[in-house]
Scaffold this motif. Structure first.
Motif, mmCIF file in Angstrom:
data_model
loop_
_atom_site.group_PDB
_atom_site.id
_atom_site.type_symbol
_atom_site.label_atom_id
_atom_site.label_comp_id
_atom_site.label_asym_id
_atom_site.label_seq_id
_atom_site.Cartn_x
_atom_site.Cartn_y
_atom_site.Cartn_z
ATOM 1 N N VAL A 51 49.344 31.185 55.994
ATOM 2 C CA VAL A 51 47.929 31.435 56.233
ATOM 3 C C VAL A 51 47.648 31.327 57.727
ATOM 4 N N GLU A 62 46.620 39.791 53.292
ATOM 5 C CA GLU A 62 45.672 39.659 52.200
ATOM 6 C C GLU A 62 44.567 38.742 52.695
ATOM 7 N N THR A 82 48.002 33.718 45.076
ATOM 8 C CA THR A 82 49.060 32.969 45.755
ATOM 9 C C THR A 82 49.703 31.891 44.881
ATOM 10 N N THR A 111 53.000 30.543 50.803
ATOM 11 C CA THR A 111 52.024 31.360 51.497
ATOM 12 C C THR A 111 51.898 30.946 52.957
ATOM 13 N N ILE A 132 48.253 35.587 54.390
ATOM 14 C CA ILE A 132 46.804 35.567 54.260
ATOM 15 C C ILE A 132 46.210 35.381 55.653
#
Length: 130
Positions: A36, A23, A29, A34, A69
């Motif tokens: 990243v 994403e 989120t 999450t 992400i």
């Protein structure tokens, strides 16, 4: 002929079944841990990390519980969560966008898996209510 068709379809489904779904926004989120990856398009170490580490089946399984992400450095820095100077930078956030763990620079598969284990322990302790 039909058997070959089904074989090709099955192989294409299974070859993409374990792909990382990225994403590009933090908007969904909240409430989710999450992962990243902060990168730059010109960064050879970012490309190497994605090709050599994130393509590994064991790594993909370890990342399964996280929303994933991928963001460019400038976009990430505009979010104001944590400043990034070097890429690749790996950040694990809690469900409220708090940074639980961070790794600056390239990591090989073993180092990255150790980082994820450490982040998992840290996030468990991070979320304990005292």
């Amino acid at each position: 002929m039909i058997q070959k068709f089904f074989l090709v379809v099955a192989l294409s489904i299974f070859s993409h079944a374990n792909e990382i779904i990225w994403e590009d926004s933090l908007k969904d989120t909240v409430g989710h841990k999450t992962f990243v990856l902060v990168e730059e398009s010109y960064c050879p170490w970012c490309s190497r990390f994605k090709q050599r580490v994130l393509s590994d089946k064991e790594v993909k399984n370890a990342l399964a519980p996280y929303k994933k992400i991928i963001m460019m450095k400038n976009s990430w820095n505009q979010e104001g969560i944590a400043h990034v100077r070097f890429v690749p930078t790996i950040i694990i956030t809690d469900g409220n966008r708090g940074v639980i763990a961070r790794h600056d620079g390239y990591a090989d598969k073993d180092e990255f898996l150790e980082f994820l284990k450490w982040a998992l322990v840290k996030s468990t302790n991070f979320n304990k209510k005292f």
